[in-house]
Enzyme design. Sequence first.
Site, PDB file in Angstrom:
ATOM      1  N   MET A  31      37.147  39.664  35.711  1.00 25.33           N
ATOM      2  CA  MET A  31      37.807  40.479  36.723  1.00 25.33           C
ATOM      3  C   MET A  31      38.344  41.755  36.098  1.00 25.33           C
ATOM      4  O   MET A  31      38.286  41.946  34.894  1.00 25.33           O
ATOM      5  CB  MET A  31      38.935  39.686  37.385  1.00 25.33           C
ATOM      6  CG  MET A  31      38.459  38.452  38.133  1.00 25.33           C
ATOM      7  SD  MET A  31      37.383  38.821  39.525  1.00 25.33           S
ATOM      8  CE  MET A  31      38.576  39.328  40.749  1.00 25.33           C
ATOM      9  N   CYS A  32      38.915  42.591  36.925  1.00 21.21           N
ATOM     10  CA  CYS A  32      39.437  43.883  36.497  1.00 21.21           C
ATOM     11  C   CYS A  32      40.689  44.184  37.307  1.00 21.21           C
ATOM     12  O   CYS A  32      41.118  43.405  38.145  1.00 21.21           O
ATOM     13  CB  CYS A  32      38.398  44.981  36.710  1.00 21.21           C
ATOM     14  SG  CYS A  32      36.763  44.625  36.025  1.00 21.21           S
ATOM     15  N   ARG A  33      41.257  45.341  37.061  1.00 24.12           N
ATOM     16  CA  ARG A  33      42.329  45.886  37.888  1.00 24.12           C
ATOM     17  C   ARG A  33      41.956  47.334  38.180  1.00 24.12           C
ATOM     18  O   ARG A  33      41.439  48.045  37.301  1.00 24.12           O
ATOM     19  CB  ARG A  33      43.672  45.857  37.175  1.00 24.12           C
ATOM     20  CG  ARG A  33      44.155  44.502  36.696  1.00 24.12           C
ATOM     21  CD  ARG A  33      44.826  43.667  37.787  1.00 24.12           C
ATOM     22  NE  ARG A  33      43.872  42.923  38.581  1.00 24.12           N
ATOM     23  CZ  ARG A  33      44.218  42.116  39.588  1.00 24.12           C
ATOM     24  NH1 ARG A  33      45.484  42.006  39.932  1.00 24.12           N
ATOM     25  NH2 ARG A  33      43.288  41.453  40.242  1.00 24.12           N
TER      26      ARG A  33
ATOM     27  N   ASN B 250      36.285  45.149  41.365  1.00 22.99           N
ATOM     28  CA  ASN B 250      37.142  44.122  40.779  1.00 22.99           C
ATOM     29  C   ASN B 250      36.588  42.783  41.249  1.00 22.99           C
ATOM     30  O   ASN B 250      36.760  42.403  42.407  1.00 22.99           O
ATOM     31  CB  ASN B 250      38.584  44.338  41.254  1.00 22.99           C
ATOM     32  CG  ASN B 250      39.477  43.148  40.979  1.00 22.99           C
ATOM     33  OD1 ASN B 250      39.169  42.307  40.155  1.00 22.99           O
ATOM     34  ND2 ASN B 250      40.589  43.077  41.695  1.00 22.99           N
TER      35      ASN B 250
END
Length: 263
Positions: free
Chosen positions: A1-3, A115
């Site tokens: 995942m990411c932000r 994301n």
Amino acid sequence: MCRHLAYLGAPVTPAELLVEPPYGLHRQSWSPRLQRFGTVNADGFGLGWYADGDPLPARYRQAGPIWSDENFTDLARVVRTRALLAAVRSATVGTTPERSAAAPYAADGWLFSHNGALAGWPNGLGALAALLDPAELLGLAAHCDSALVWALLLRRLRAGEPVEQALAGVVAEVVEHTEARLNLLVTDGRVIAATAWGDTLFHRLEPGRSVLVASEPGDDGPGWTPVPDRSVLLATPDAVVVRPLEPSRVQPPLPSRKESLIR
């Protein structure tokens, strides 16, 4: 995942949005508070922003963690912009670790970030990739699931679909072929569009002044509004509209180049 995070409004420096808030995107690279998948976002980062009078954004991206880049610190301090999109990356297993895979992706005046993740990357996604023609596949921005999602979205935008419809269409295409988390974020410097599908998303609106859309709040101040899961959002500095995202009600995916030739 990411932000990730996108902003439209009165001129600001990237530092004001990403670095200075106590829980801003800079800190979320090593200590996100609400991230549901993964714990550290150190596989790259990127910033895209628009200058007044120029519809094409500039970008600064790197493959390493945002906290180790002194050049970013200087850039974020001195640039001023009315519109930006930034992201910190936690890479899906099997994807490229290079700078090319760091969001934001860019084309035709748009900036894009993903994301989430596509289950089983890259195995089992042949049917999804087949929606693109060979030139589109060869032109993928990187060897990663986010680049594939971006290509599917860009295909719809170039066909003239409104951005909200294009986002909903891409979600429908992807979930038809695989399990996925699809928090998508896109801007052309005039409007922000996003989906919440599998992870957190928030917005903060100061009507007539600014709007901020982010994976999670950068501070504990007032005004942050959670976006329900399985929603699509459209935002400007004047208003935010959130609608349910129901892939079963989305128009059928655009035909592939091969299908178009058959017709």
